[in-house]
Enzyme design. Structure first.
Site, PDB file in Angstrom:
ATOM      1  N   GLU A   1      72.753  30.249 -28.784  1.00 21.36           N
ATOM      2  CA  GLU A   1      72.736  30.686 -30.543  1.00 21.36           C
ATOM      3  C   GLU A   1      71.413  30.126 -31.015  1.00 21.36           C
ATOM      4  O   GLU A   1      71.037  30.512 -32.000  1.00 21.36           O
ATOM      5  CB  GLU A   1      73.934  30.136 -31.134  1.00 21.36           C
ATOM      6  CG  GLU A   1      73.899  28.678 -31.280  1.00 21.36           C
ATOM      7  CD  GLU A   1      73.985  27.786 -30.362  1.00 21.36           C
ATOM      8  OE1 GLU A   1      74.223  28.464 -29.213  1.00 21.36           O
ATOM      9  OE2 GLU A   1      74.456  26.480 -30.595  1.00 21.36           O
TER      10      GLU A   1
ATOM     11  N   HIS B   1      72.269  26.420 -24.982  1.00 19.71           N
ATOM     12  CA  HIS B   1      72.503  26.865 -26.507  1.00 19.71           C
ATOM     13  C   HIS B   1      72.075  28.285 -26.659  1.00 19.71           C
ATOM     14  O   HIS B   1      70.940  28.671 -27.403  1.00 19.71           O
ATOM     15  CB  HIS B   1      71.970  26.065 -27.435  1.00 19.71           C
ATOM     16  CG  HIS B   1      72.483  24.700 -27.714  1.00 19.71           C
ATOM     17  ND1 HIS B   1      73.753  24.575 -28.313  1.00 19.71           N
ATOM     18  CD2 HIS B   1      72.274  23.684 -27.071  1.00 19.71           C
ATOM     19  CE1 HIS B   1      73.937  23.288 -28.323  1.00 19.71           C
ATOM     20  NE2 HIS B   1      73.222  22.653 -27.369  1.00 19.71           N
TER      21      HIS B   1
ATOM     22  N   CYS C   1      78.094  23.741 -25.331  1.00 17.01           N
ATOM     23  CA  CYS C   1      77.615  22.308 -25.364  1.00 17.01           C
ATOM     24  C   CYS C   1      78.931  21.323 -25.662  1.00 17.01           C
ATOM     25  O   CYS C   1      79.707  21.490 -24.826  1.00 17.01           O
ATOM     26  CB  CYS C   1      76.515  22.032 -26.529  1.00 17.01           C
ATOM     27  SG  CYS C   1      75.572  20.579 -26.014  1.00 17.01           S
TER      28      CYS C   1
END
Lengths: 229, 80
Positions: free
Chosen positions: A205, A203, A86
């Site tokens: 994560e 994302h 990002c």
């Protein structure tokens, strides 16, 4: 394996990456403040999402010039794997580690939802535990994720296999309808020419534990641990 | 010396914000706007008094930080 997460003023996904890495590594990544250019030798450097420097001037423009980034660029050029997610992807484009630029989403809206990605290849340190062509579900949250590169650059990316992920539909098809932000060729993530630097808007994560609603992000961190330990 | 810098998107780079401005001007009844492009204006007050040196320095500033030359052009106006 040792990993570092670079923390800029305005980063807000640094802790998410820390938790994801801790889970896959079984040990603690090092959190490195952006003014600390002199950090330990590590096997992986992560640039987290967020709004570093308030997105002033352009997303990632200020962070790309911060003291730690000189060191990150030098290490990346020596072959150390670098993952920018990002805002981290925006920083990577601003410092030239990956080609292209991330512009305002074509519909001008902040897009914040889970969507699907097609994994282009699984022969990199980032993606070994995915299948090539696999369709995965990963969240996005950005206002400036509209990937642009000039025609020559786009051809080079495609010819060299530097596209990492494309925005896809749930059934795996890649088309304008599955493109959330106007990115050229539905590009959601790109590698540098050597394949040791990956920048991506989605994302992984944020989707590494069942309790968070899915685990499609976890194979990325498991791949890195398997490749770099 | 004052340096006034305009940063604009390159031709061929889609400018969704410019498009939105164009449409809104149209909806306000301002006909005849063929295209709107949005950019940035940056004004610097710099100590350098030699124009050639000032232009060289500000050009370096644009290349290194003020513009992203992947997508943007810049122009520099200097005024003593």
């Amino acid at each position: 394996m040792k990993a570092a997460v670079i923390v800029f003023p305005g980063s807000n996904c640094d802790r998410d990456i820390q938790v994801a890495l801790r889970q896959s590594m079984g040990s603690e990544p090092q959190m490195v403040w952006h003014k600390d250019a002199d950090f330990d030798d590590v096997d992986l450097i992560c640039l987290p999402g967020g709004f570093s420097y308030g997105d002033y001037l352009r997303c990632g423009a200020m962070s790309a010039k911060s003291p730690v980034m000189k060191e990150v660029v030098a290490r990346a050029n020596k072959g150390v794997p670098v993952l920018g997610i990002c805002n981290g992807f925006q920083i990577l484009t601003e410092c030239g580690l990956v080609p292209g630029a991330l512009m305002r989403n074509s519909n001008l809206k902040f897009v914040c939802r889970d969507l699907h990605l097609k994994v282009e290849r699984n022969d990199t340190v980032f993606t070994k535990q995915y299948q090539a062509g696999q369709n995965i579900r990963i969240p996005v949250a950005h206002h400036d994720g509209n990937y642009f590169v000039d025609a020559e650059g786009l051809k080079a990316l495609e010819d060299n296999g530097q596209v990492a992920f494309r925005y896809s539909a749930e059934d795996g098809s890649v088309n304008d309808h599955s493109n959330p932000n106007g990115s050229l060729n539905n590009i959601a993530g790109v590698y540098n020419a050597k394949g040791n630097v990956l920048g991506m808007m989605p994302h992984p994560e944020r989707l590494c534990e069942d309790v968070l609603g899915g685990t499609d992000g976890r194979p990325m961190f498991d791949s890195l641990v398997a490749a770099l330990s | 010396m004052k340096a006034r810098i305009h940063v604009t998107l390159k031709n061929g780079v889609l400018d969704p914000q410019g498009k939105a401005i164009e449409h809104t001007l149209g909806s306000l009844g301002f006909d005849g706007v063929n295209e709107a492009r949005q950019g940035k204006f940056i004004e610097l007050d710099i100590a350098e008094t030699d124009e050639a040196k000032a232009r060289e320095t500000v050009t370096a500033m644009c290349e290194k930080l003020l513009a992203n030359t992947v997508i943007e052009n810049y122009s520099i106006d200097l005024e003593q």
